[in-house]
Design an enzyme around this catalytic site. Sequence first.
Site, PDB file in Angstrom:
ATOM      1  N   GLU A 190       0.879  -1.175   0.000  1.00  0.00           N
ATOM      2  CA  GLU A 190       0.000   0.000   0.000  1.00  0.00           C
ATOM      3  C   GLU A 190       0.912   1.218   0.000  1.00  0.00           C
ATOM      4  O   GLU A 190       1.570   1.497   1.004  1.00  0.00           O
ATOM      5  CB  GLU A 190      -0.912  -0.006   1.227  1.00  0.00           C
ATOM      6  CG  GLU A 190      -1.976  -1.082   1.143  1.00  0.00           C
ATOM      7  CD  GLU A 190      -2.883  -1.114   2.350  1.00  0.00           C
ATOM      8  OE1 GLU A 190      -3.552  -2.134   2.535  1.00  0.00           O
ATOM      9  OE2 GLU A 190      -2.909  -0.131   3.110  1.00  0.00           O
ATOM     10  N   CYS A 209      -2.545   8.727   2.993  1.00  0.00           N
ATOM     11  CA  CYS A 209      -2.309   8.204   1.643  1.00  0.00           C
ATOM     12  C   CYS A 209      -3.501   8.459   0.737  1.00  0.00           C
ATOM     13  O   CYS A 209      -3.355   8.642  -0.463  1.00  0.00           O
ATOM     14  CB  CYS A 209      -2.005   6.715   1.713  1.00  0.00           C
ATOM     15  SG  CYS A 209      -3.315   5.788   2.510  1.00  0.00           S
ATOM     16  N   GLU A 234       3.907  13.340  -4.598  1.00  0.00           N
ATOM     17  CA  GLU A 234       3.207  13.266  -3.310  1.00  0.00           C
ATOM     18  C   GLU A 234       3.914  14.161  -2.291  1.00  0.00           C
ATOM     19  O   GLU A 234       5.101  13.978  -2.032  1.00  0.00           O
ATOM     20  CB  GLU A 234       3.192  11.820  -2.810  1.00  0.00           C
ATOM     21  CG  GLU A 234       2.385  11.655  -1.543  1.00  0.00           C
ATOM     22  CD  GLU A 234       2.418  10.233  -0.986  1.00  0.00           C
ATOM     23  OE1 GLU A 234       3.522   9.666  -0.884  1.00  0.00           O
ATOM     24  OE2 GLU A 234       1.351   9.701  -0.660  1.00  0.00           O
TER      25      GLU A 234
END
Length: 501
Positions: free
Chosen positions: A264, A298, A395
């Site tokens: 993940e 996330c 990110e």
Amino acid sequence: MTDLATHLARLEGHLARFRAGGILNLIGGQDVAGETWFETRSPVDDSLIATVALGDAATVDQAAQAAKAAFPAWAAMPGAERKALLHRVADMIEARAEEIALCECWDTGQAWRFMSKAALRGAENFRFFADLAPGARDGQSLPSPDHLNITSRHPIGPVGVITPWNTPFMLSTWKIAPALAAGCTVVHKPAEFSPLTARLLAEICHEAGLPPGVLNLVNGMGEGAGKALTEHPDIKAIAFVGESRTGSAIMKQGADTLKRVHFELGGKNPVVVFEDADLERALDAVIFMIYSLNGERCTSSSRLLVQESIADAFHARLVERANRIRVGHPLDPATEVGPLIHRTHFDKVAGYVAIGQAGGATLAAGGERLGDKGWFMRPTLFTDARPDMRIAQEEVFGPFLTSLRFRDEAEALSIANGVAYGLTGYVWTNDLTRALRFSDGLEAGMIWVNSENVRHLPTPFGGVKASGIGRDGGDWSFDFYMETKNTAFALGRHKMQRLGL
Ligand code: NAD
């Protein structure tokens, strides 16, 4: 409502034993100190919380041996007994929810208003997978004319769980609970920035009656204990949550021992607001999904894609609200955004403010540090970004929103899909056909239409592209932690080839 002063006093009570004795590893049911120690500091004021036993390859080996020794009995335990034990863990998490939340806020900078519920969500994770434990081994019957094929599932063995520092307690339970319910034993390597609640979880599991060695805790660095765990021959699979480039490293590290991996990873998730949407609710969702949890999430919607015709008005309201968000002490119940986890992370996020400005986007809100102690940052918004800018591609993982304009649906889809990541997507429109068409074309593992991220535990959780490999949730978790075996029983004397007659 409990106030900041009361929270601080209660926290002090919980921290006293860690200040005195450090945060120890837990292996085979025993506390294990390290030869050396590292420090965990609070993002509120950079003060020392406690020293932490530094695990290395030898510590990981000790933990892997303990997990290996505990595996046969744990795997053979009837599912109903594992279920009862895991429910007891959930009971104890609930009983210590305040302690967990206080420690989590102080160690990570996450605001109390969210963390007070995160511990309870951790308990829910245990209950959800506890209830699935009795059926975890179930398979299928797949008859052919000659054979009865029967599948069954078996826990894969001792597994490694490697977790990041964002909402670490909740996230760890999301990985550890299904592994235990499946019958696997676990070595957990939490993030070096947030060791406190991982220790509480390990203690709770043992106090609840988990046999020694079923859950082992090894603190340490990624390149030390983390790497050793991914390379250990007795560890059969690695469940990893963290950055995409760490996922790549783990895949290489695990190659020699043919590790099964579940990743993940990062995200640069779009929230797409069409002109026909319920703009009031869309605005609430946009703000919540980037500024809650300090943007260290996330699934955050870190890219706003807003239709040209409504962009100016939408931005104006966004700026007004972003500027009003209460940044402050994480243990103050009024706080909405707390400090970023660590100096290095603060520097990274602040670095993206400079990158956004240098790239020519408009800094419409925030961008600066708050105070001179701790790692507080004002909620930040860049408008008029272009899709190829770094702030629209990479990110940032902070309270940092990049807004882009689009003219029509085709352009929105092209911008939404034009990044390396594909974890979540959020679509706001009242046109049903468009909602269906757009979400079908969106490259993401999880999509919400006219909603913020609302989790439902039986649904699949995971990303596509650089955002991950594999799915968690419901039975998907068991697919990862278990091996499927097929056994074919001949139903009679079917025709068989006879050689060498
Ligand atoms: P990170 O990748 O730096 O670290 C995560 C964990 O991996 C830590 O425990 C670290 O010690 C360990 N690690 C680092 N290098 C390693 C190596 N070579 N071998 C083995 N282990 C190693 O991530 P982070 O900065 O702690 O967390 C933030 C990241 O996590 C963000 O990218 C975020 O998007 C991602 N994340 C993803 C999800 C998801 O569900 N997709 C959820 C939460 C966080």
